[in-house]
Design a protein around this motif. Structure first.
Motif, PDB file in Angstrom:
ATOM      1  N   GLY A  57       7.697  -0.796   4.551  1.00  0.00           N
ATOM      2  CA  GLY A  57       6.956  -1.087   3.158  1.00  0.00           C
ATOM      3  C   GLY A  57       6.688  -2.618   3.203  1.00  0.00           C
ATOM      4  N   ALA A  58       7.923  -3.370   3.665  1.00  0.00           N
ATOM      5  CA  ALA A  58       7.961  -4.590   3.422  1.00  0.00           C
ATOM      6  C   ALA A  58       6.892  -5.270   4.348  1.00  0.00           C
ATOM      7  CB  ALA A  58       9.356  -5.433   3.802  1.00  0.00           C
ATOM      8  N   GLN A  59       6.522  -4.619   5.409  1.00  0.00           N
ATOM      9  CA  GLN A  59       5.557  -5.376   6.400  1.00  0.00           C
ATOM     10  C   GLN A  59       4.285  -5.200   5.893  1.00  0.00           C
ATOM     11  OE1 GLN A  59       6.858  -2.688   9.709  1.00  0.00           O
ATOM     12  NE2 GLN A  59       7.413  -4.743  10.866  1.00  0.00           N
ATOM     13  N   TYR A  60       3.939  -3.987   5.128  1.00  0.00           N
ATOM     14  CA  TYR A  60       2.629  -3.760   4.394  1.00  0.00           C
ATOM     15  C   TYR A  60       2.411  -4.445   3.146  1.00  0.00           C
ATOM     16  CZ  TYR A  60       1.584   0.124   7.455  1.00  0.00           C
ATOM     17  OH  TYR A  60       1.040   1.011   8.572  1.00  0.00           O
ATOM     18  N   ARG A  61       3.631  -4.816   2.750  1.00  0.00           N
ATOM     19  CA  ARG A  61       3.555  -6.069   1.537  1.00  0.00           C
ATOM     20  C   ARG A  61       3.255  -7.532   1.937  1.00  0.00           C
ATOM     21  NH1 ARG A  61       5.997  -4.507  -3.466  1.00  0.00           N
ATOM     22  NH2 ARG A  61       6.493  -2.180  -3.496  1.00  0.00           N
ATOM     23  N   ALA A  62       3.818  -7.543   2.943  1.00  0.00           N
ATOM     24  CA  ALA A  62       3.497  -8.839   3.788  1.00  0.00           C
ATOM     25  C   ALA A  62       2.222  -9.148   3.848  1.00  0.00           C
ATOM     26  CB  ALA A  62       4.437  -9.223   4.702  1.00  0.00           C
ATOM     27  N   VAL A 123      -4.725  -2.091   1.001  1.00  0.00           N
ATOM     28  CA  VAL A 123      -4.580  -2.741   2.140  1.00  0.00           C
ATOM     29  C   VAL A 123      -4.267  -1.816   3.145  1.00  0.00           C
ATOM     30  CG1 VAL A 123      -3.652  -4.830   3.218  1.00  0.00           C
ATOM     31  CG2 VAL A 123      -4.179  -5.136   0.877  1.00  0.00           C
ATOM     32  N   SER A 124      -2.972  -1.157   2.732  1.00  0.00           N
ATOM     33  CA  SER A 124      -2.058  -0.315   3.906  1.00  0.00           C
ATOM     34  C   SER A 124      -3.260   0.841   4.319  1.00  0.00           C
ATOM     35  CB  SER A 124      -0.996   0.040   3.543  1.00  0.00           C
ATOM     36  OG  SER A 124      -0.939   0.708   2.205  1.00  0.00           O
ATOM     37  N   ALA A 125      -4.282   1.154   3.425  1.00  0.00           N
ATOM     38  CA  ALA A 125      -5.171   2.050   3.917  1.00  0.00           C
ATOM     39  C   ALA A 125      -6.126   1.801   4.799  1.00  0.00           C
ATOM     40  CB  ALA A 125      -5.965   2.656   2.777  1.00  0.00           C
ATOM     41  N   LYS A 198       0.357   6.961  -9.481  1.00  0.00           N
ATOM     42  CA  LYS A 198      -1.009   6.471  -9.068  1.00  0.00           C
ATOM     43  C   LYS A 198      -0.540   6.124  -7.521  1.00  0.00           C
ATOM     44  CE  LYS A 198      -4.476   3.277 -10.397  1.00  0.00           C
ATOM     45  NZ  LYS A 198      -4.609   2.010 -10.952  1.00  0.00           N
ATOM     46  N   ARG A 199       0.471   5.212  -7.251  1.00  0.00           N
ATOM     47  CA  ARG A 199       0.402   4.730  -5.825  1.00  0.00           C
ATOM     48  C   ARG A 199       0.501   6.048  -5.011  1.00  0.00           C
ATOM     49  NH1 ARG A 199       4.372   1.237  -3.435  1.00  0.00           N
ATOM     50  NH2 ARG A 199       5.940   1.179  -5.148  1.00  0.00           N
ATOM     51  N   ASP A 200       1.560   6.863  -5.182  1.00  0.00           N
ATOM     52  CA  ASP A 200       1.726   7.912  -4.304  1.00  0.00           C
ATOM     53  C   ASP A 200       0.469   8.809  -4.184  1.00  0.00           C
ATOM     54  OD1 ASP A 200       4.405   7.735  -4.496  1.00  0.00           O
ATOM     55  OD2 ASP A 200       4.896   9.209  -5.777  1.00  0.00           O
ATOM     56  N   ALA A 202      -2.500   7.386  -4.020  1.00  0.00           N
ATOM     57  CA  ALA A 202      -3.195   6.838  -3.016  1.00  0.00           C
ATOM     58  C   ALA A 202      -2.708   6.936  -1.853  1.00  0.00           C
ATOM     59  CB  ALA A 202      -3.231   5.125  -3.786  1.00  0.00           C
ATOM     60  N   ASP A 203      -1.349   6.551  -1.630  1.00  0.00           N
ATOM     61  CA  ASP A 203      -0.810   6.625  -0.180  1.00  0.00           C
ATOM     62  C   ASP A 203      -1.006   8.299   0.373  1.00  0.00           C
ATOM     63  OD1 ASP A 203      -0.088   3.942  -0.820  1.00  0.00           O
ATOM     64  OD2 ASP A 203       2.105   4.435  -1.382  1.00  0.00           O
ATOM     65  N   SER A 204      -0.854   9.249  -0.418  1.00  0.00           N
ATOM     66  CA  SER A 204      -0.866  10.489   0.070  1.00  0.00           C
ATOM     67  C   SER A 204      -2.267  11.006   0.607  1.00  0.00           C
ATOM     68  CB  SER A 204      -0.425  11.543  -0.779  1.00  0.00           C
ATOM     69  OG  SER A 204       0.937  10.932  -1.069  1.00  0.00           O
ATOM     70  N   SER A 205      -3.477  10.323  -0.067  1.00  0.00           N
ATOM     71  CA  SER A 205      -4.861  10.882  -0.121  1.00  0.00           C
ATOM     72  C   SER A 205      -5.434   9.978   0.993  1.00  0.00           C
ATOM     73  CB  SER A 205      -5.403  10.874  -1.270  1.00  0.00           C
ATOM     74  OG  SER A 205      -5.556   9.684  -1.698  1.00  0.00           O
ATOM     75  N   ARG A 206      -4.854   8.883   1.659  1.00  0.00           N
ATOM     76  CA  ARG A 206      -5.676   8.114   2.469  1.00  0.00           C
ATOM     77  C   ARG A 206      -5.916   8.828   3.844  1.00  0.00           C
ATOM     78  NH1 ARG A 206      -0.715   4.433   3.100  1.00  0.00           N
ATOM     79  NH2 ARG A 206       0.457   5.723   4.456  1.00  0.00           N
ATOM     80  N   LYS A 207      -6.894   8.427   4.504  1.00  0.00           N
ATOM     81  CA  LYS A 207      -7.382   9.254   5.705  1.00  0.00           C
ATOM     82  C   LYS A 207      -6.430   9.048   6.849  1.00  0.00           C
ATOM     83  CE  LYS A 207     -12.245  10.163   5.046  1.00  0.00           C
ATOM     84  NZ  LYS A 207     -12.686   9.166   3.791  1.00  0.00           N
TER      85      LYS A 207
HETATM   86  O1   DC Z   1       8.169   1.202   0.332  1.00  0.00           O
HETATM   87  P1   DC Z   1       7.352   0.208  -0.548  1.00  0.00           P
HETATM   88  O2   DC Z   1       7.062   0.741  -1.921  1.00  0.00           O
HETATM   89  O3   DC Z   1       7.669  -1.021  -0.478  1.00  0.00           O
HETATM   90  O4   DC Z   1       5.940   0.423   0.298  1.00  0.00           O
HETATM   91  C1   DC Z   1       4.686  -0.279  -0.212  1.00  0.00           C
HETATM   92  C2   DC Z   1       3.620   0.206   0.170  1.00  0.00           C
HETATM   93  O5   DC Z   1       3.265   0.460   1.633  1.00  0.00           O
HETATM   94  C3   DC Z   1       3.267   1.815  -0.343  1.00  0.00           C
HETATM   95  O6   DC Z   1       2.553   2.031  -1.459  1.00  0.00           O
HETATM   96  C4   DC Z   1       2.476   2.347   0.784  1.00  0.00           C
HETATM   97  C5   DC Z   1       2.609   1.495   2.009  1.00  0.00           C
HETATM   98  N1   DC Z   1       3.359   1.848   3.361  1.00  0.00           N
HETATM   99  C6   DC Z   1       2.602   2.689   4.268  1.00  0.00           C
HETATM  100  O7   DC Z   1       1.481   2.841   3.861  1.00  0.00           O
HETATM  101  N2   DC Z   1       3.391   3.191   5.167  1.00  0.00           N
HETATM  102  C7   DC Z   1       4.597   3.027   5.536  1.00  0.00           C
HETATM  103  N3   DC Z   1       5.379   3.305   6.510  1.00  0.00           N
HETATM  104  C8   DC Z   1       5.414   2.171   4.453  1.00  0.00           C
HETATM  105  C9   DC Z   1       4.719   1.783   3.282  1.00  0.00           C
END
Ligand code: DC
Length: 245
Positions: A57-62, A123-125, A198-200, A202-207
């Motif tokens: 998650g830190a990498q996607y945040r970075a 961004v991570s989508a 909301k974040r879950d 988005a993270d669960s529905s991305r392709k």
């Molecule tokens: O674990 P975290 O809350 O720091 O993660 C931040 C975001 O990064 C989370 O909303 C979705 C994305 N993420 C992802 O898409 N895939 C991962 N393996 C880890 C995080």
């Protein structure tokens, strides 16, 4: 903090190192939504077993932080895709002091701001971002001599489908919001709960590689467990896997 570890600390860490060196390398994938205790559990398990640790998650945040800092429109996936290769992201994998830098700058603090948190799902989508970060994750896992605990959303399903052990942590939205607002020092629990949901979603529905439980993952509901209980449970599962290798 004393300048040197106490004799007891030194003895414990020498013992952990020796145990890790004599045991076969083990790859552990820990996935789940935020607020389930993933980071605290993953770090503690890695430290206890002498393994490396990676917070994906830190990498996607970075990479999100870099996009925001460079004025990239995060609502435009093609703009993100065009520059996804540019930032150099380096993760330090010591569980007692994990680090993350972008182009040599320590971004451990800035990646936790509200602005980055609200933009990281977009961004991570983007598939080009995921391809880039997934490659980094696989190369870090392959170079971990004694093994590694990798925490994220798609580790067991996509990044490391051959991991020795896959754990999927869950918890009720109430428990997760209470934990997260405690971490954010008194943030409003209801607002935190809404933001998490909301974040879950988005993270669960991305392709591309959404948040999902791998078919062969062990699901652990942490709602009514203390952190120590979750750590013990995962350490036991890793030790069982190591013994069977
Ligand atoms: O674990 P975290 O809350 O720091 O993660 C931040 C975001 O990064 C989370 O909303 C979705 C994305 N993420 C992802 O898409 N895939 C991962 N393996 C880890 C995080």
């Amino acid at each position: 903090m004393p300048p040197y570890p106490s004799p007891r600390t030194r003895k414990v860490s020498v013992t952990v190192e020796k145990a890790a060196r004599t045991a076969p390398a083990v790859i552990v994938a820990i996935d789940g939504p935020s607020g389930t205790g993933k980071s605290s559990t993953s770090k503690a398990v890695a430290a206890q077993l002498g393994l490396s640790y990676l917070d994906t998650g830190a990498q996607y945040r970075a990479i999100t932080w870099w996009m925001v800092s460079n004025g990239i429109d995060v609502a435009d996936p093609s703009a993100i895709a065009a520059v996804a290769e540019k930032p150099e992201i380096v993760s330090g994998t010591d569980p007692s002091a994990p680090t993350i830098t972008v182009d040599g700058t320590d971004v451990g603090g800035p990646i936790r701001t509200q602005e980055v948190t609200s933009k990281v799902s977009a961004v991570s989508a983007v598939p080009e971002v995921r391809a880039r970060i997934t490659e980094l994750q696989r190369s870090l896992a392959a170079s971990a001599v004694y093994g590694i605990v990798v925490e994220g959303r798609d580790i067991g399903t996509t990044v490391l489908p051959d991991a020795d052990l896959k754990i999927f942590l869950t918890a009720s939205p109430e428990a997760r919001a209470a934990r997260r607002s405690g971490e954010l020092k008194g943030a409003d629990v209801n607002a935190t709960r809404e933001a998490l949901i909301k974040r879950d979603a988005a993270d669960s529905s991305r392709k591309t590689s959404p948040l999902a439980k791998a078919d062969d993952a062990v699901e652990v509901d942490t709602s009514d467990l203390t952190l120590q209980q979750v750590i013990e449970c995962v350490v036991t599962l890793v030790e069982e896997k190591r013994a069977a290798k």
